[in-house]
Write a protein that holds these residues in place. Structure first.
Motif, mmCIF file in Angstrom:
data_model
loop_
_atom_site.group_PDB
_atom_site.id
_atom_site.type_symbol
_atom_site.label_atom_id
_atom_site.label_comp_id
_atom_site.label_asym_id
_atom_site.label_seq_id
_atom_site.Cartn_x
_atom_site.Cartn_y
_atom_site.Cartn_z
ATOM 1 N N ASP A 8 0.803 -1.214 0.000
ATOM 2 C CA ASP A 8 0.000 0.000 0.000
ATOM 3 C C ASP A 8 0.841 1.272 0.000
ATOM 4 O O ASP A 8 0.300 2.367 -0.021
ATOM 5 C CB ASP A 8 -0.953 0.016 1.208
ATOM 6 C CG ASP A 8 -2.220 -0.779 0.913
ATOM 7 O OD1 ASP A 8 -2.304 -1.325 -0.205
ATOM 8 O OD2 ASP A 8 -3.100 -0.859 1.782
ATOM 9 N N GLY A 62 -9.288 -5.225 -0.577
ATOM 10 C CA GLY A 62 -9.804 -4.023 0.072
ATOM 11 C C GLY A 62 -11.046 -4.292 0.910
ATOM 12 O O GLY A 62 -11.444 -3.463 1.719
ATOM 13 N N GLY A 102 -12.227 -2.597 -4.278
ATOM 14 C CA GLY A 102 -10.993 -2.847 -3.538
ATOM 15 C C GLY A 102 -10.085 -3.856 -4.215
ATOM 16 O O GLY A 102 -9.509 -4.726 -3.568
ATOM 17 N N ILE A 103 -9.973 -3.748 -5.533
ATOM 18 C CA ILE A 103 -9.057 -4.596 -6.315
ATOM 19 C C ILE A 103 -8.000 -3.681 -6.921
ATOM 20 O O ILE A 103 -8.334 -2.654 -7.514
ATOM 21 C CB ILE A 103 -9.827 -5.349 -7.424
ATOM 22 C CG1 ILE A 103 -10.767 -6.378 -6.787
ATOM 23 C CG2 ILE A 103 -8.876 -6.003 -8.416
ATOM 24 C CD1 ILE A 103 -11.626 -7.131 -7.777
ATOM 25 N N SER A 104 -6.720 -4.053 -6.768
ATOM 26 C CA SER A 104 -5.658 -3.134 -7.197
ATOM 27 C C SER A 104 -5.476 -3.122 -8.715
ATOM 28 O O SER A 104 -5.085 -2.113 -9.285
ATOM 29 C CB SER A 104 -4.336 -3.500 -6.521
ATOM 30 O OG SER A 104 -3.923 -4.788 -6.894
ATOM 31 N N ALA A 133 -14.590 0.907 -11.153
ATOM 32 C CA ALA A 133 -13.663 0.547 -10.076
ATOM 33 C C ALA A 133 -13.835 1.493 -8.903
ATOM 34 O O ALA A 133 -13.896 2.711 -9.079
ATOM 35 C CB ALA A 133 -12.226 0.596 -10.581
ATOM 36 N N ASN A 181 -11.849 2.287 -5.482
ATOM 37 C CA ASN A 181 -10.587 2.012 -4.800
ATOM 38 C C ASN A 181 -10.136 3.265 -4.079
ATOM 39 O O ASN A 181 -10.282 4.367 -4.600
ATOM 40 C CB ASN A 181 -9.536 1.559 -5.817
ATOM 41 C CG ASN A 181 -8.344 0.920 -5.160
ATOM 42 O OD1 ASN A 181 -7.686 1.520 -4.308
ATOM 43 N ND2 ASN A 181 -8.038 -0.309 -5.545
ATOM 44 N N LYS A 182 -9.586 3.081 -2.902
ATOM 45 C CA LYS A 182 -9.185 4.267 -2.120
ATOM 46 C C LYS A 182 -7.879 4.890 -2.618
ATOM 47 O O LYS A 182 -7.572 6.019 -2.289
ATOM 48 C CB LYS A 182 -9.078 3.914 -0.637
ATOM 49 C CG LYS A 182 -7.973 2.937 -0.332
ATOM 50 C CD LYS A 182 -7.691 2.815 1.151
ATOM 51 C CE LYS A 182 -6.410 2.025 1.302
ATOM 52 N NZ LYS A 182 -6.130 1.511 2.606
ATOM 53 N N ASP A 183 -7.131 4.142 -3.427
ATOM 54 C CA ASP A 183 -5.842 4.637 -3.925
ATOM 55 C C ASP A 183 -6.015 5.188 -5.342
ATOM 56 O O ASP A 183 -6.260 4.429 -6.278
ATOM 57 C CB ASP A 183 -4.826 3.483 -3.898
ATOM 58 C CG ASP A 183 -3.484 3.857 -4.493
ATOM 59 O OD1 ASP A 183 -3.280 5.059 -4.805
ATOM 60 O OD2 ASP A 183 -2.640 2.956 -4.649
ATOM 61 N N ALA A 241 -4.147 3.369 -8.125
ATOM 62 C CA ALA A 241 -4.283 1.927 -8.322
ATOM 63 C C ALA A 241 -4.365 1.625 -9.830
ATOM 64 O O ALA A 241 -5.097 2.301 -10.560
ATOM 65 C CB ALA A 241 -5.531 1.421 -7.608
ATOM 66 N N ASN A 276 -13.332 5.241 -0.075
ATOM 67 C CA ASN A 276 -13.490 4.076 0.784
ATOM 68 C C ASN A 276 -14.737 3.306 0.369
ATOM 69 O O ASN A 276 -15.841 3.838 0.387
ATOM 70 C CB ASN A 276 -13.608 4.570 2.228
ATOM 71 C CG ASN A 276 -13.673 3.437 3.216
ATOM 72 O OD1 ASN A 276 -13.969 2.294 2.860
ATOM 73 N ND2 ASN A 276 -13.397 3.746 4.472
ATOM 74 N N LEU A 277 -14.567 2.060 0.005
ATOM 75 C CA LEU A 277 -15.710 1.287 -0.500
ATOM 76 C C LEU A 277 -16.799 1.149 0.563
ATOM 77 O O LEU A 277 -17.972 1.055 0.242
ATOM 78 C CB LEU A 277 -15.253 -0.071 -1.027
ATOM 79 C CG LEU A 277 -14.844 -1.173 -0.058
ATOM 80 C CD1 LEU A 277 -16.027 -2.089 0.262
ATOM 81 C CD2 LEU A 277 -13.734 -2.006 -0.673
#
Ligand SMILES: Cc1cc2nc3c(=O)[nH]c(=O)nc-3n(C[C@H](O)[C@H](O)[C@H](O)COP(=O)(O)OP(=O)(O)OC[C@H]3O[C@@H](n4cnc5c(N)ncnc54)[C@H](O)[C@@H]3O)c2cc1C
Ligand SMILES: Cc1cc2nc3c(=O)[nH]c(=O)nc-3n(C[C@H](O)[C@H](O)[C@H](O)COP(=O)(O)OP(=O)(O)OC[C@H]3O[C@@H](n4cnc5c(N)ncnc54)[C@H](O)[C@@H]3O)c2cc1C
Lengths: 256, 329
Positions: free
Chosen positions: A14, B218, B273-275, B292, B294-296, B299, B312-313
């Protein structure tokens, strides 16, 4: 069985990664963790030892910070550790990494060497197989199960799309381990305490230098990939984003 | 004499793996840029028909490398046979698809020739007389241009889908096929492979699903899978997952999407939550529409998403379920 487990330290999954100034690698000021399949490789070695007795030795090549990987492995139950300690080890290509490892273990007699099937950073997916060739040993890759049998071992290779294959092979051998082969254990407090007294042998670059040559592969440039798709980012507070997304699903994707 | 580009096509149990056409397309592209000569080879026992099939494409020559010891596949025999061949027929670069089989023997073969293999390549450039191969690094967060040194041959393995099989050029006339019998002495092959089999009993056929809600790491905990199921139910879709979720036993293996699981092409693929690791993407990039969450923001899944939500999912999925229910009335 005497088993060596090769474990590499890689940037945490992460962790936000930034390019270095030369654009050849990431900036090193990130948090690190053990390469995921390597943790499964260690677990498998510990289980094999529990079944058949023997010894589990863990090895890493990398700078001082990489010792953390070995400490954790010792705390989980590995018997001793080998640290090829030098910042220069991380810059070696897979061939030279394997040559350095082979030189460091030349006086040992392992029945099995486990590596992860590939690293999470460079992802060569080669070090284990190269090490097998250097040792003159047979190998099998992407392993999901290991059983001892008459002539050696029977391993279960993962193939594409849900297929598998059993392979019988003699020892000594190198196996590259796939994530998910087992369930990982946690280190216990007593394990963490015992780890401090377990032997850790350090190997310098000078000791293995003769075995190592120039890199055969060079990263000329590292960069952020170009987007190939027109992605629409939906923004706002969650309730609003949910509304916007449902609009899209209704009017554009047409699944509602 | 010009430099040789050799494509080694993949066959399994006497059948050509179609991904080999992508590698030939790659070889044709490199040949066009460098002016080097493109040749192809197939390795096996009684695989002349495949050699003939490949000879119809625009390649200068096809070698049919034969030995009874090459069936069934073992890394020892394949590595031995190709080493013998390449010692007599030197090539500058040797191209193959990045399959499980190739990953299994190419590092051994390259090492036995004291050379290197650039793995999992997605593109190539010829820049100032130097061949550069592009490959993903750090699980797709970056890409790198990689060059090779040494006398070669340099082995290069191409990621599935990097070149288009339907772009492979046919030849004006069939290329000559030369059979090369190699000797694999007793004792070379140490592994005894058994039959290939499929384990997971397929209880569900995700290839037919129109809507798939897929969860990754995630989702954090097994109990949270329920939330994703509720979304799938509201949408009238199926639930699926990335590999770590199935490895953990949180969902059965027949719901795993990716190179070691199912390949799907639904109308909607909603990734929670899949990168977006390549081994996951190859299983779902054929979806008509990809959403998608995803918090990032960086990603890799966002690189192929049509609609992206950075966040945040656990904040977004509950109101999403409500909105979907409302929309469905
Ligand atoms: C700043 C920097 C620059 C670099 N530049 C280059 C470059 O130009 N060219 C180049 O080829 N490489 C370069 N590298 C090195 C590269 O990142 C890899 O570490 C190396 O090539 C080995 O490949 P891999 O880890 O992907 O191996 P893989 O073959 O994917 O690893 C498989 C398994 O081998 C074992 N293993 C691998 N490495 C180690 C280790 N160090 N210790 C213990 N076990 C290990 C682990 O079990 C692992 O799971 C650079 C690294 C750094 C930090
Ligand atoms: C040979 C081989 C075969 C493989 N086969 C497959 C395969 O078939 N299928 C497959 O899926 N993988 C496969 N893998 C594994 C693959 O490389 C990845 O490790 C895996 O896909 C990662 O799963 P993930 O995205 O769920 O987890 P991670 O990579 O850990 O990603 C989790 C993501 O969740 C996000 N996240 C965390 N918390 C939240 C939150 N609260 N809200 C929103 N987002 C959040 C994070 O930002 C991150 O992007 C294979 C690997 C190898 C080497």
């Amino acid at each position: 069985m005497k088993i060596l487990v090769c474990m590499k330290q890689v940037p945490q999954k992460d962790a936000p990664l930034k390019l270095n100034e030369a654009g050849t690698w990431i900036r090193e000021d990130v948090s690190y963790e053990v390469n995921e399949p390597d943790a499964f490789a260690l677990e498998e070695a510990l289980r094999q030892k529990e079944k058949h007795t023997g010894e589990v030795v863990v090895l890493t090549a990398g700078p001082a910070r990489a010792q953390q990987v070995l400490r954790e492995a010792l705390a989980k139950g590995a018997d001793r550790a080998i640290h090829l300690e030098d910042a220069a080890f991380v810059g070696l290509d897979a061939y030279n990494t394997a040559r350095a490892i082979a030189a460091a273990i030349k006086d040992e007699k392992f029945d099995l060497i486990f590596t992860g099937l590939q690293s999470d950073d460079y992802g060569y997916a080669q070090t284990g197989v190269i090490l097998a060739q250097i040792q003159g040993w047979p190998h099998a890759t992407i392993i999901m199960q290991i059983e001892k049998n008459e002539g050696g071992i029977r391993v279960k290779r993962e193939l594409e799309a849900g297929f598998f294959q059993f392979v019988d092979m003699p020892l000594p051998a190198v196996l590259t381990i796939q994530s998910g082969i087992n369930k990982l254990r946690y280190a216990t407090l007593i394990g963490i305490k015992q780890a401090k007294t377990k032997p850790l042998r350090k190997v310098t670059m000078t000791e293995v230098q003769a075995a190592v040559g120039g890199n055969l592969q060079k990263i000329e440039k590292l960069y952020v990939p170009q987007k190939s798709k027109n992605t629409e980012f939906l923004e706002g507070p969650p309730a609003e984003v949910a509304k916007k997304l449902v609009e899209k699903l209704k009017n554009e994707v047409r699944v509602l | 004499m010009t430099d040789i580009i050799l494509v080694v096509v993949e066959q399994r149990e006497g059948k050509l793996n179609r991904v080999s056409w992508e590698t030939i397309t790659a070889g044709q592209a490199i040949a066009a840029q460098t002016g080097w000569t493109l040749e192809a080879a197939v390795v096996g026992s009684g695989v002349g028909t495949i050699a003939g099939e490949v000879a119809a494409k625009k390649v200068a020559k096809v070698y049919d490398i034969e030995s009874a010891k090459l069936e069934p596949y073992t890394p020892d025999a394949f590595s031995h046979a190709l080493k013998e061949f390449l010692t007599k027929h030197p090539a500058k670069v040797v191209l193959m698809p990045h399959t499980y089989q190739v990953r299994d023997f190419v590092p051994k073969l390259a090492t036995s020739l004291h050379t290197t293999a650039v793995s999992d390549v997605i593109g190539c450039k010829y820049d100032g007389g130097k061949l550069l191969f592009t490959r993903q690094m750090f699980q797709g967060k970056f890409v790198a241009d990689v060059s090779f040194a040494g006398a070669g041959p340099c082995f290069v393995t191409f990621q599935n889908g990097s070149f288009r099989a339907d772009k492979v050029e046919a030849g004006a006339s069939a290329a000559p096929v030369e059979t090369v019998n190699v000797d694999v002495p007793d004792g070379v092959v140490r592994n005894k492979p058994q039959e290939v089999f499929k384990e997971a009993k397929q209880a569900v056929d995700l290839t037919q699903a129109e809507i798939i809600v897929s969860v990754g790491r995630g989702i954090k905990e097994q109990k949270n899978i329920e939330l994703a199921k509720q979304l799938a139910d509201a949408l009238g879709g199926e639930i699926a997952a990335s590999r770590p979720i199935c490895d953990n036993g949180w969902l059965p293996m027949d719901r795993q999407i990716g190179s070691s699981g199912q390949t799907v092409a639904p109308k909607l693929y909603l990734a929670l939550g899949i990168s977006g690791a390549i081994q996951h993407i190859v299983g779902m990039k054929g979806a008509k529409s990809i959403v998608a969450i995803n918090k990032d923001s960086e990603a890799p899944i966002f690189e192929i998403a049509d609609y992206a939500v950075v966040g945040n999912l656990f904040d977004i999925v509950p109101p999403l379920i409500e909105e979907v229910k409302k929309a469905k009335g």
